[in-house]
Structures are given as structure tokens and as C-alpha cells.
Write a protein that holds these residues in place. Sequence first.
Motif, PDB file in Angstrom:
ATOM      1  N   LEU A   1     -44.363  31.001  62.392  1.00 51.53           N
ATOM      2  CA  LEU A   1     -44.023  30.666  61.010  1.00 51.53           C
ATOM      3  C   LEU A   1     -45.236  30.806  60.106  1.00 51.53           C
ATOM      4  O   LEU A   1     -45.132  31.351  58.992  1.00 51.53           O
ATOM      5  CB  LEU A   1     -43.473  29.234  60.944  1.00 51.53           C
TER       6      LEU A   1
ATOM      7  N   ALA B   1     -41.290  23.873  61.101  1.00 54.13           N
ATOM      8  CA  ALA B   1     -41.128  24.471  62.428  1.00 54.13           C
ATOM      9  C   ALA B   1     -40.367  23.525  63.352  1.00 54.13           C
ATOM     10  O   ALA B   1     -39.479  23.951  64.111  1.00 54.13           O
ATOM     11  CB  ALA B   1     -42.496  24.809  63.016  1.00 54.13           C
TER      12      ALA B   1
ATOM     13  N   ALA C   1     -38.346  28.778  56.425  1.00 50.93           N
ATOM     14  CA  ALA C   1     -38.095  28.551  57.852  1.00 50.93           C
ATOM     15  C   ALA C   1     -36.598  28.557  58.146  1.00 50.93           C
ATOM     16  O   ALA C   1     -36.149  29.132  59.140  1.00 50.93           O
ATOM     17  CB  ALA C   1     -38.718  27.222  58.282  1.00 50.93           C
TER      18      ALA C   1
END
Length: 496
Positions: free
Chosen positions: A362, A352, A430
Motif C-alpha cells: 500500500l 492496510a 486502500a
Amino acid sequence: MNFNKKIVLTSAVVLPFFMGTINAQSNEGIVTSYGLNVRSGPDKSYDVKFVISKDDKVTIEDSSNGWYKITTKSGRQGWASAKYIDIIENQTTTIKKVSASSLNMRKGPSTSYDIITKLTKGQEVEVISVENEWAKIKYNSKVGYVSNKYLSDEIDSSVTIKYVNTSSLNVRTGPSTDYKVLTVYKYGQEVKVVSINGSWAKIKYKDGYAYISNKYLTDKIPDNEDCDKNEGNTENNNQGGLKTTYENLSYSFDTMVDYEYKLSQKGYNKIRANISSDYSNSNNYINATKTDLKKYLNPDNFTSNSNGKLQFLRIDKYRSGITASELNAYFSKYCQSHSVFLNKGQAFIDAAKKYDLDVTYLVAASMLETGHGISKLAQGVYVTDSSGNQVKVYNFFGISAYDGTAVSSASQYAYKKGWTSVDKTIDGSAKWLSDNYIHSSKYNQNTLYKMRWSYNTGHQYATDVDWAVCIAKLMNKIVPYYNDSTTLEYLVPKYK
């Protein structure tokens, strides 16, 4: 990538890609092109045998590389492009019970036809249709006819309640992956199991029966993890600052609804019938109505409670204030013992921070997509590398999981990306979310609302209209871990 969870559209029409046999049974289709060439083989290089017209109904016998093998009403056969044929779902059969002590099952709808077999009182049959006092039925894979007056609606099969423990699970017409998919159940959904035979469970479905993989059923699921339940509007206990900005849009709310309704008619906006405003008493996904769209598109319906408002949280910013140990405690509370997310709090924080994402988003998105870290792709799949070695790879968002080859295509994608550990896959997921949605210079979808709804682009993360709300509900269990100094920034759309 499950149809009712996630389909990425572009401004062009997205068309299905098929490989291999469509299923063990034939499906009916309807022609959508005004003049469709039917060829001698599954490719444009084959000769045209004949032409069929718009709205003609055909039987789909097989499929290969985007082509359907079809049979027309007159019995002519050939191959046509799947782009221009929509599958018509088969009607669900009804289960009835024989009420007579002995009942002849015949080859046709009268006593003049030969007897196929004799049924006894209490036996259950699948009723396909009823006409002129005769029922067309299926019993032990055979189709025949019986007198309808000797069939009863009373089915007293005892059932066992189980729950789906993966992000999505196909419900099929028979006990193998060769059978047609009737619908898709989501994580936490209740299933009424009639019997279990090997790896397949026979379940109650509508007025009849269907089949589902027993591997992904569990006896208990935490009630508060079922995002289809009407949860209370409990505010999170974060005491940090709140900042709300209103984003002025250049188009009206009605214009947005009309645009999304056009997508809905094409199957790109779905809603479960039992939470739709216009339907009830079914777990099937249906095309969202205008009433449904007006409900889920209207920001005013969601800004008065934290569950709803979190779909407007800016997720394009990393916020400190949640520790790895706090995330690990969250995983320990909500994940099963074999979840790959246990003790991975630091990996989520690192990813993140690296890609400038809100960590609560996330984590919540990863949890929803993987059934809390226990889906097949999340648990890891072995692929063979160029040297013949077996390499275990992971895929948390079903990226490149095409229909018919979902596991193999998604695992090959994961191998190419080097997702050979849980930590690498968290990082890669991500980056994928950041590049394609949240920090995309083209789409700038920096809230859940924007990821779900995107005017005039079709670049929408999910087909399920409830998707943003489901993610927000999961986020609301993590947001309270933020410390007192964390500021939550909201970006709420304001229609013209």
C-alpha cells in the motif's frame, strides 16, 4: 490516470473518451473500419455526408465527445467516430544550425519562390523533411524552405541536467498544454534542459527539442528511487519465515505470451524503448515485443532475488511487525519536505489492517502513483460544492482521471467519495484497490504479478510491463522493517 502507467481493460475493447479540442495542431489518422460514415456534426443524429474506407488517411482537425472532425486527402470535411480512427504520431523534427552567413528562407523549394525571411549563421531551425536538396523547415512558427547544403548538424547548446519529480510528466511539442504529447517521462527520469521560459522548459528530445513543465523538475533526485535503473539484487534483511506456494495454471506459458502480445499490438502493453530487448537509445514508450513479454512474464527471471520475488508476495493479507514510527522514518528519508505522506505511517497501517492488505504494498503503490506524495492531485485540488464553497480533495491513484480532463474529473470523483483529507484518501485508496483488484471475487489479483498480468480478462492494472518490478523495488525498501516473527508468503504461478 496516465496512459503509460495505468489502464484498466475489460474483456471488451476499451475506447478513448475525448472532450474539447484535441490540440493546437492537426494530427494524421488512419481509418480502422471497413466503411466509416462521415457526418455533418459530432453525433449520430447528423446526416451522413460521405463514407470513407479502411486504411484511408485523414487529417484530424478537432474532437468533441468521442468524435473527430476530419479532412480527407481530397479536401472533404466532416465528423466521424473516434472509435474507428487511430492517430498516427507525427514524425519528430530534427534541429539543425545555419552554416552560411546569410540564408534565404523561401515559400517553396526553389529560388523562384518569394523570400519569407533571411536567416543568419548560427540560428537553429527545425527540419521537417528534405527533398531534392531543399529542406522544409520551421522557424519562429513559420514554415518555409532553405537550401539543405547550408544547414549543419552541429548543435552546441549547453544543457542543464534536471530530473522529473512527479509520477508522470508529459513531454510536448510546444510550451503549453495545447500542444501534442510526444511521450511521458516517469519519476526520477533525467531531462536535458536547454532553456526555461516562464513555467516551461525547452529540452533536448531525440534529435530535436521538446517542452516540459518546469514546475515538476528538480535539480536532484535520489538515484535509488529511479525504478528504471538496474539496481543490485540486495536481499532484504527480514529474518522471519518464508513460505512459497506454487499455483498451477491451466494454460501454457506460450499461450499467455500470445494473449499478452495481442494486447500489446493494441497498445495495452508498453515498454520504454531503452529497456526493451529489441530496441535502444530512446525513452519513448513502445508496444512490447514478444521477446519483452517472455522476459517479464517468466517467473523464473524474478524469483532469485528479493526485488523480483516481491512481485509474487501475497498482498491480500495484513502483516503486523512494522510500526508507524518506522514508516514515518521511511517517509522522512525518501520524501520531499512538502510530501503529504510525511508522518502518515499510522494512517497507512490503519488502512492496510482495515482492508486486509500488505502495508508495504500500500505504501509503495501510493509512493509510485504520486511521485512520493507531491503530485498535483496528491497535494490537493479545490472543488466547488453545491453551496458554492471551496473544498480541498485528494486523489492518490488518479482514479477517474480521464484524458483531457484528468485533474477536474479525478477531483470530482474524490469529492463524491469524501476524500477531503490525506487520511481519508489513504483509506479510500486502500478500499478501491481491495474492491477492484486484490479482494475482488471476480479477479482475485492478490499479487503484483496478477495485477499486472491477467489471462483472458484484460483486467490489468498497468500498461507498463515494468510496473510490478518498480513497485517491488519500492517494497523492498520497506520490507526490512518487518520484525523477526513476520512470515512472508509468496504465490508463484506455474504454467502448464
